[in-house]
Every structure is written in structure tokens, then in C-alpha cells.
Design an enzyme around this catalytic site. Structure first.
Site, PDB file in Angstrom:
ATOM      1  CG  HIS A  99     -10.924   5.517   7.044  1.00 18.19           C
ATOM      2  ND1 HIS A  99     -10.576   4.304   6.424  1.00 18.19           N
ATOM      3  CD2 HIS A  99     -10.975   6.476   6.030  1.00 18.19           C
ATOM      4  CE1 HIS A  99     -10.103   4.454   5.272  1.00 18.19           C
ATOM      5  NE2 HIS A  99     -10.199   5.757   4.948  1.00 18.19           N
ATOM      6  CG  ASP A 159     -12.888   5.315   0.126  1.00 16.19           C
ATOM      7  OD1 ASP A 159     -13.262   6.568   0.116  1.00 16.19           O
ATOM      8  OD2 ASP A 159     -11.539   5.123   0.570  1.00 16.19           O
ATOM      9  CG  HIS A 176      -8.247   5.400   1.386  1.00 17.79           C
ATOM     10  ND1 HIS A 176      -8.744   6.718   1.052  1.00 17.79           N
ATOM     11  CD2 HIS A 176      -6.871   5.325   1.219  1.00 17.79           C
ATOM     12  CE1 HIS A 176      -7.809   7.066   0.277  1.00 17.79           C
ATOM     13  NE2 HIS A 176      -6.702   6.731   0.502  1.00 17.79           N
ATOM     14  CG  ASP A 229     -10.871   7.708  -2.380  1.00 17.69           C
ATOM     15  OD1 ASP A 229     -11.635   6.627  -2.513  1.00 17.69           O
ATOM     16  OD2 ASP A 229     -10.506   7.932  -1.122  1.00 17.69           O
TER      17      ASP A 229
HETATM   18 ZN    ZN Z   1     -10.708   6.977   0.785  1.00 17.27          ZN
END
Ligand code: ZN
Length: 367
Positions: free
Chosen positions: A142, A179, A181, A267
Site C-alpha cells: 500500500h 493480497d 486489498h 487476508d
Molecule cells: Zn491486505
């Protein structure tokens, strides 16, 4: 064939608090295992512990690594950010972005996390290892060049890629981010470049809420070299397998990378507290098998997985073990204690049909 495993106990000491009981953190003072952000050391430490208990660790080539150097970091992050981070890290810690607190010494922990990824990429690229897993912490995908967010303080994978390009002539790289996200940091860093293909598979509209659209394909010379695959909540093993088969593999075959790097979060598992997907440990093993076969076919098996998110302290270890055992071609298993339960809850009937149509639509949009 040799699979590398890069980890360092000090990466587990990164934290947002400033004291262990009454002792100021830093140097050799290990933080206490107090709760706080879901990005805890326990998810990673328990994975390493499980690997030790089953014996998987002993089949791997285990390393730590030096911190990424200032020169390495400057290829991705501006001096102003690094200076502010270092100053705050030296004076008790703090917060420079969104949900990225760090304690005394956080700068060094982040540079070490990036250093593990850097060493893994260099050793695989130069042929010292067949493939590798870097248990990096804090995570990186991120992090924007000048704005840390989502627990990510330095862009580990980009730092590793740029170091290998500068020092060892690494060519075309594909980054596959599974991931749950969106890999907004990696996307932003490579958005205008055609030598690094970025692909992110994520839960639609999770985090960040306003990035990761299928229409975001890159800009200028990078047009077409960024791919977002936003999936509906609830997608499980079958949907991810379809995505790999119908979208990811064809894209990698078109791009012909010299190396593949996976931003490996756990996740998207069915029990993660920060997402709503349905992957199982077997599902992660399947994803690993698929990307490994693709790397074998396209780039001499050159494949590095770098740890990102994953917040279930009990389940991340089993997902990670299945992944790393598959990467290493090991016969050692850690049977998934949730397998029966989670397999029975995979999408079925009309929902499974809906997910198949969604993947087909995404494949057409990304052709
Ligand atoms: Zn994540």
C-alpha cells in the site's frame, strides 16, 4: 532446486507502542505482545513456528539480510519522506500517514523488511536460489512513495525490483498481488512504466475504498501494464483458480516476464477479520502451484513471494505453510484444521454461477 526463506526476528519487533513495560524500545528491548493494530507480529511468528514444528524450515535455505540501504530506498521514496520517517523513528516513533504507526526504531524495521525482499529477489535473479519466500514485516504494497498507509511504511517489492535492476540488470518483472486489498502503492509506482506489469486481485471496494478499478490500466508508456481484478465479496477457491487460468496466466504469457514476484497476502482467507473472501489453505496452495507452473514456463521458474497482509493469527500459519511447502515442492504438510468446515462453505449454486460470469466479464474487459 533450492527454495530460500528470508526472515528476521527483528521484523516481528516492529510495533506502534513506545515501551515494553517501562523500558523504552530500541536496541535489544523486545516489545511486549500487547494487542493493537491487526497487523501483529503473531500472524508471521506463528507461521514461522509452524514451519519449524513440521520440519519445513529445515528443507529451506534460511537467511536474514541486511537492511535496504539509503540508496535502495531513494530509488522509490523521496528524501523528504525518508528524512521525516528517520527523524520520528529516532525520537520515539509516531505516525506519518494513514494507519501506519511505528515505534522507536521503526525506520530500521521497515528497511530490514525491504532488505529481506531485496535479498530474495537478488538471489533468485542471480541464480543462487531457485525461488524464495520473504517473510517481510511491516508489509509494503500500500505504501506510496511519500505516503505510508495500510500498515505499509516502505514499498518492499518496488525497492527490491529497483535494486535488482540497478545492481544486477533485472529486466521485465511481473508483480502479481493476491493480497485481498488493492496493491495501490505498487500500482502507483509503476503506473507509467512498461517494464513492470502490475496485477492486483482484490475484494472490490475493500481497501483503499476508491482505488483498484478494472478500468485503471496505466498511463503513457505504462498503458496496458496495470491490471486490476476486483472480485465480489465471498469469492473462494474456484473463483481464484478461474482468475489465474483465464486472466492472469494469459496476461503473463503476453508480457513474458524475466521474473515473477507475488505480493502474498493471506487476508483473502475465509476467516480473515479484514475482508470477506473464502479462500482456504488448499486454495493458497493451488494459487502457488498455478503461478509456479507459469514461472516455470515463462521465466525459468524465477519466482519470489513477499509476505503482505493476513490477520487471522490461527489461520495465516496454515495458509502460509501450504503456500511455502508448494513453492518448495516439499511433501511436508500441516493439515488444515478448518478444511472440512471451509470447504463445505465454498460458494455454490446461483452464487457460484454469478461468480463465473463475473470472472468471464473481467477477462473480457482485460483482454
Ligand atoms: Zn491486505
Amino acid at each position: 532446486m533450492t527454495t530460500g526463506f528470508f526472515w528476521d526476528e527483528r521484523c516481528f519487533w516492529h510495533g506502534g507502542g513506545n515501551y515494553a513495560f517501562t523500558l523504552p524500545l530500541g536496541g535489544l528491548v523486545q516489545p511486549l505482545a500487547a494487542g493493537g493494530l491487526p497487523e501483529s507480529p503473531e500472524t508471521k511468528r506463528r507461521l514461522k513456528n509452524l514451519m519449524d514444528v513440521t520440519g519445513l524450515t529445515r528443507e529451506l535455505s534460511v537467511h536474514s539480510a541486511p537492511q535496504a540501504t539509503r540508496e535502495d530506498l531513494l530509488r522509490v521514496h523521496p528524501e523528504s519522506y525518508l528524512d521525516a520517517f528517520k527523524r520520528m523513528s529516532d525520537t520515539g516513533g509516531g505516525e506519518l500517514g494513514l494507519r501506519t504507526p511505528f515505534a522507536q526504531g521503526g525506520y530500521e524495521h521497515a528497511a530490514l523488511s525491504a532488505g529481506l525482499a531485496k535479498a530474495a529477489v537478488q538471489q533468485v535473479w542471480t541464480g543462487a536460489l531457485t525461488n524464495a519466500y520473504a517473510l517481510s514485516r511491516p508489509p509494503g504494497h500500500h505504501c506510496l512513495p511519500d505516503f505510508p498507509n495500510g500498515f505499509c511504511l516502505m514499498a518492499n517489492i518496488a525497492i527490491a525490483i529497483e535494486a535488482a535492476k540497478a545492481d544486477h540488470g533485472l529486466g521485465r518483472v511481473a508483480v502479481l498481488d493476491w493480497d485481498v486489498h488493492h496493491g495501490n502503492g505498487t500500482e502507483a509506482i509503476y503506473y507509467a512504466r512498461d517494464d513492470v506489469l502490475t496485477i492486483s486481485i482484490h475484494q472490490d471496494g475493500n481497501y483503499p475504498i476508491d482505488t483498484g478499478a478494472v478500468t485503471d490500466r496505466g498511463t503513457g508508456p505504462g498503458t496496458g501494464y496495470n491490471m486490476n481484478i476486483p472480485l465480489p465479496a465471498g469469492a473462494g477457491d474456484a473463483t481464484y483458480a478461474d482468475v489465474m487460468e483465464q486472466i492472469v496466466r494469459p496476461a503473463l504469457e503476453r508480457f513474458r516476464p524475466d521474473m515473477i514476484i507475488v505480493a502474498c497476502g493471506f487476508d483473502a482467507s475465509a476467516v480473515d477479520p479484514l475482508a470477506r473472501m473464502s479462500l482456504t489453505a488448499n486454495g493458497f496452495a493451488m494459487l502457488t502451484r498455478q503461478i509456479k507452473e507459469t514461472a516455470d514456463a515463462l521465466c525459468d521458474g524465477k519466482l519470489v513471494l513477499v509476505h503482505e497482509g493476513g490477520y487471522s493469527e490461527v489461520y495465516v500459519p496454515f495458509c502460509g505453510h501450504a503456500t511455502i511447502a508448494t513453492l518448495a515442492g516439499s511433501t511436508i504438510t500441516a493439515p488444515d484444521p478448518l478444511e472440512k468446515n471451509l470447504t463445505a462453505r465454498q460458494p455454490n449454486g446461483r452464487f457460484a454461477e454469478f461468480l463465473k460470469r463475473e470472472v468471464a466479464d473481467l477477462a473480457r474487459a482485460l483482454e
